[in-house]
Design an enzyme around this catalytic site. Structure first.
Site, PDB file in Angstrom:
ATOM      1  N   GLU A 339       0.823  -1.212   0.000  1.00  0.00           N
ATOM      2  CA  GLU A 339       0.000   0.000   0.000  1.00  0.00           C
ATOM      3  C   GLU A 339       0.860   1.267   0.000  1.00  0.00           C
ATOM      4  OE1 GLU A 339      -0.395  -2.690   1.776  1.00  0.00           O
ATOM      5  OE2 GLU A 339      -2.493  -3.145   2.175  1.00  0.00           O
ATOM      6  N   LYS A 447      -0.903 -11.763  23.141  1.00  0.00           N
ATOM      7  CA  LYS A 447      -1.599 -11.026  24.205  1.00  0.00           C
ATOM      8  C   LYS A 447      -1.592 -11.860  25.471  1.00  0.00           C
ATOM      9  CE  LYS A 447      -4.247  -8.594  20.780  1.00  0.00           C
ATOM     10  NZ  LYS A 447      -4.085  -9.429  19.601  1.00  0.00           N
TER      11      LYS A 447
HETATM   12  P1  AMP Z   1       3.653  -6.499   1.851  1.00  0.00           P
HETATM   13  O1  AMP Z   1       2.565  -5.566   1.518  1.00  0.00           O
HETATM   14  O2  AMP Z   1       3.410  -7.892   1.399  1.00  0.00           O
HETATM   15  O3  AMP Z   1       4.959  -5.982   1.389  1.00  0.00           O
HETATM   16  O4  AMP Z   1       3.712  -6.595   3.440  1.00  0.00           O
HETATM   17  C1  AMP Z   1       3.886  -5.457   4.225  1.00  0.00           C
HETATM   18  C2  AMP Z   1       4.109  -5.853   5.650  1.00  0.00           C
HETATM   19  O5  AMP Z   1       5.334  -6.573   5.786  1.00  0.00           O
HETATM   20  C3  AMP Z   1       4.257  -4.702   6.597  1.00  0.00           C
HETATM   21  O6  AMP Z   1       3.023  -4.142   6.967  1.00  0.00           O
HETATM   22  C4  AMP Z   1       4.988  -5.345   7.763  1.00  0.00           C
HETATM   23  O7  AMP Z   1       4.118  -6.067   8.599  1.00  0.00           O
HETATM   24  C5  AMP Z   1       5.901  -6.316   7.064  1.00  0.00           C
HETATM   25  N1  AMP Z   1       7.244  -5.733   6.912  1.00  0.00           N
HETATM   26  C6  AMP Z   1       7.790  -5.152   5.841  1.00  0.00           C
HETATM   27  N2  AMP Z   1       9.054  -4.763   6.095  1.00  0.00           N
HETATM   28  C7  AMP Z   1       9.329  -5.103   7.370  1.00  0.00           C
HETATM   29  C8  AMP Z   1      10.454  -4.967   8.235  1.00  0.00           C
HETATM   30  N3  AMP Z   1      11.600  -4.427   7.832  1.00  0.00           N
HETATM   31  N4  AMP Z   1      10.336  -5.421   9.501  1.00  0.00           N
HETATM   32  C9  AMP Z   1       9.189  -5.979   9.941  1.00  0.00           C
HETATM   33  N5  AMP Z   1       8.111  -6.153   9.184  1.00  0.00           N
HETATM   34  C10 AMP Z   1       8.166  -5.725   7.904  1.00  0.00           C
END
Ligand code: AMP
Length: 550
Positions: A339, A447
Site C-alpha cells: 500500500e 496477548k
Molecule cells: P507487503 O505488503 O506484502 O509488502 O507486506 C507489508 C508488511 O510486511 C508490513 O506491513 C509489515 O508487517 C511487514 N514488513 C515489511 N518490512 C518489514 C520490516 N523491515 N520489519 C518488519 N516487518 C516488515
C-alpha cells in the site's frame, strides 16, 4: 485533482506531468549504453542496453496499441525478473495502460480471482508458467489474449490457452516509431494486489505521479542509495510491489541492472553477483538465508557486493551481523508495504551517531528506521490518540504521503483512512529522534494477561543462537494468561540445541515474563508467496498445543 486553494500569484514553472515513460527516455538518452543483464528462463544470460530496452518497449507499446489496449486498460504479467518484464513495465504504463503484476506463487484459483477482479485485457507470462496459465486461463472472463514471453520456436505446438500469442512475434512486427503520450500524472499506472493472508486480496492502484515521486525518494543516499556507479541486482521480485521500485529507480539513476530470473538459489545468485560485479541488492530475509548458507558452506566471498537493503519482514540482527562482520556488506533495514509503493522507512545513521560505540550503532541499525521524505508517520492507541515518541511506548502505526494508497481498487474494503492517515496494521515504537521499530504485525502480537508481547523481538533473539536457522514465535492458548509465547524453531543442518538451552538463552536479554513458555522443533516453516513466514499457518498448526505451563 488538487483540492487545495490557489494563490493570486502562481509559480511560473513548466507544467510537465510526472510520467513513467520519462524514466526510460532519460535512461536511453543519458545512459543509453549502460547494461541490463538477465539470467533468462531459457537458462542463458542475455545482455543489452537501456537504449535497446527503450527501443523494444516502444515496439511493444505499438503492439499493445494494435491489440486494442487503451488508456486505463489493465494488462497483466506473470513473470520473473528479466528484460522482457522490464520492457512491459514501460510499454504498458508508458502507453497509459495499467501494468498489473501477478504473483505466480499464488494458487491458480487466486490468480483467476485477481485477473477477473482487475478485468485484465491481456496477460503476458514467462514460458515456465505455461502449465499454470493453462490451469486458470479458461476462467479469465475479460482476458482477450495471452502472450508467452519467448521466441517463436519455444511456443507450444498445442495448448488449451485461448488466443495464445508469441512475445517476439509481436515485437518483430511492430515499429519502434512511437511517441510516448502525455496525460495527467494522476492516471493509474500499475496495480498490485496485497498478499492477503486473510480474505480476498485487495488492489493497490499506483499512479504515474506516485511512482515517479517514489522513484526519486527511494534512490536517495539515506534510502536505497542507487547511483550510476552501481550494479544492482533486484532479488525482490518484480511481481512483489514492483521490486520495491527498482525497475524505475535503477534506470532513473543509470545504474547497471542485473536480473536473476527464476534462479534464486544461493549458488545461482552468488555466480551472478560475481560475474556481473553486483554492488547493491535488495530482498526479503528468507532469500538471504539461502545465499548466506551457500556462501558459508562453500567458503566463498563477495568481491564487489557492498550494500543490501533487507525488508519485507524484520531482518534478524544475526543476519545483519553476518553480512557486516564476515563479508563487509552493509545492511540497510527498510520497511514498507504494498500500500506504500512500498518504501516508508530506511535505517541509516546520522553524523551525531558516529561517536557512538559499535553496539549502540548496531542497536539503531536494527530498527526499521526513519521516514524517507514524502512519508510521515505516527503511532496511536486503539482510540486513535497519538502516543509519545519515546522508543518504548508502542502503538498502531499510521502513515501518509503521496505514494500511499487512499483506498483500495474498486473501493474494496470501503473507506480505509483514519482522519487522512493509512493504518498499516503494524505495531511500532518511535524513538525521540524518529527511528521507528516494528514490534509486530497487530494480528501477530501475543496477548498475555492484557499486555502485549512482540513476537519479532523473541524471534530475533532465537535467531542469534548459533544452532538456530529460523524461528517463529506465536501466541498459544493459556488458561490463566489468555496467550503465552511458543517458539517454533528450525535448527541449522547438523546443529543441536535443546528446549531448555533456548529458554535459558533468553535470560538477561528480555523481560522475564516475555520468555517463551515452550519451544518446539520443526523441519521447515511455511513460507508465503512473497517469501514471508506464514504465522497464521503456524497458529493453525499449533491451535491445540498444550503448554507445559498451562
Ligand atoms: P507487503 O505488503 O506484502 O509488502 O507486506 C507489508 C508488511 O510486511 C508490513 O506491513 C509489515 O508487517 C511487514 N514488513 C515489511 N518490512 C518489514 C520490516 N523491515 N520489519 C518488519 N516487518 C516488515
Amino acid at each position: 485533482m488538487s483540492e487545495y486553494p490557489k494563490s493570486p500569484l502562481m509559480g511560473q514553472m513548466m507544467s510537465q506531468p510526472l510520467l513513467i515513460s520519462s524514466i526510460i527516455q532519460h535512461a536511453d538518452r543519458y545512459f543509453g549504453s549502460n547494461e541490463i543483464v538477465s539470467r533468462r528462463v531459457e537458462g542463458d544470460i542475455h545482455r543489452y542496453t537501456y537504449r535497446d530496452c527503450h527501443k523494444r518497449a516502444r515496439q511493444m507499446a505499438n503492439a499493445l496499441d494494435a491489440l486494442g489496449v487503451r488508456i486505463g486498460d489493465r494488462v497483466a504479467t506473470l513473470a520473473w525478473n528479466g528484460y522482457r518484464h522490464l520492457e512491459l513495465y514501460y510499454a504498458i504504463s508508458g502507453s497509459g495502460a495499467v501494468m498489473h503484476t501477478i504473483n505466480p506463487r499464488l494458487h491458480p484459483e487466486q490468480i483467476a480471482y485477481i485477473v477477473n477482479h482487475a478485468e485484465d485485457q491481456f496477460l503476458f507470462f514467462d514460458m515456465s508458467f505455461l502449465p499454470l496459465v493453462e490451469a486458470f486461463a479458461a476462467h479469465c472472463k475479460t482476458t482477450k489474449g495471452f502472450i508467452m514471453m519467448c521466441d517463436r520456436d519455444r511456443m507450444p505446438a498445442e495448448t488449451r490457452i485461448p488466443n495464445l500469442m508469441c512475445y517476439e512475434d509481436l515485437i518483430a512486427k511492430s515499429s519502434d516509431d512511437y511517441a510516448w503520450p502525455l496525460f495527467d500524472e494522476n492516471c493509474a499506472s500499475s496495480l498490485c494486489y496485497t498478499s492477503g493472508t486473510t480474505g480476498n486480496p485487495k488492489g493497490a492502484l499506483y499512479s504515474h505521479r506516485s511512482t515517479v515521486l517514489h522513484s526519486y525518494a527511494s534512490a536517495m543516499p539515506d534510502a536505497l542509495n542507487v547511483s550510476a556507479r552501481d550494479s544492482v541486482l533486484p532479488v525482490v521480485p518484480m511481481f512483489h510491489v514492483n521490486a520495491w521500485g527498482l525497475p524505475y529507480s535503477v534506470p532513473l539513476t543509470g545504474a547497471k541492472m542485473v536480473f536473476p530470473g527464476p534462479a534464486l538459489d544461493g549458488k545461482s545468485l552468488h555466480e551472478l553477483f560475481e560475474q556481473e560485479q553486483v554492488t547493491f541488492s535488495a530482498g526479503v530475509p528468507t532469500v538471504w538465508l539461502g545465499l548466506l548458507t551457500y556462501v558459508g558452506q562453500n567458503n566463498l566471498k563477495f568481491s564487489s557486493f557492498k550494500r543490501t537493503v533487507i525488508g519485507g519482514s524484520a531482518c534478524p540482527p544475526a543476519m545483519m551481523k553476518t553480512f557486516r562482520n564476515q563479508y563487509v556488506i552493509d545492511v540497510v533495514h527498510a520497511w514498507g508495504m504494498t500500500e506504500m509503493s512500498p518504501l516508508g522507512t530506511a535505517c541509516t545513521l546520522q553524523s551525531h551517531h558516529m561517536s557512538l560505540s559499535d553496539d549502540a550503532q548496531q542497536s539503531i541499525l536494527e530498527k526499521q528506521g526513519h521516514a524517507i521524505f514524502g512519508v510521515d508517520m505516527k503511532i496511536v492507541d486503539d482510540m486513535g490518540e497519538e502516543l509519545p515518541w519515546d522508543g518504548k511506548t508502542y502503538g498502531n502505526l499510521l502513515v501518509k504521503g503521496p505514494w500511499i494508497v487512499s483506498g483500495y481498487f474498486k473501493n474494496e474494503g470501503g473507506d480505509v483512512l483514519q482522519d487522512g492517515w493509512f493504518p498499516t496494521g503494524d505495531v511500532a515504537t518511535i524513538s525521540p529522534d524518529g527511528y521507528m521499530q516494528i514490534t509486530d504485525r497487530s494480528k501477530d502480537v501475543i496477548k498475555s494477561g492484557g499486555e502485549w508481547i512482540g513476537s519479532i523481538d523473541l524471534e530475533n533473539i532465537a535467531m542469534g543462537h548459533p544452532a538456530v536457522q529460523q524461528a517463529a514465535c506465536i501466541g498459544v492458548f493459556h488458561p490463566k494468561w489468555d496467550e503465552r509465547p511458543l517458539l517454533v524453531v528450525v535448527k541449522k543442518p547438523g546443529a543441536e540445541v535443546s528446549r531448555e538451552e533456548l529458554i535459558t538463552f533468553y535470560e538477561g536479554k528480555i523481560a522475564k515474563w516475555w520468555t517463551p513458555d515452550d519451544v518446539t522443533f520443526v523441519e521447515a516453516l511455511p513460507i508465503g508467496a512473497t517469501g514471508k513466514i506464514l504465522k497464521n499457518r503456524i497458529r493453525d498448526q499449533f491451535k491445540e498445543y498444550k503448554l507445559p505451563t498451562a
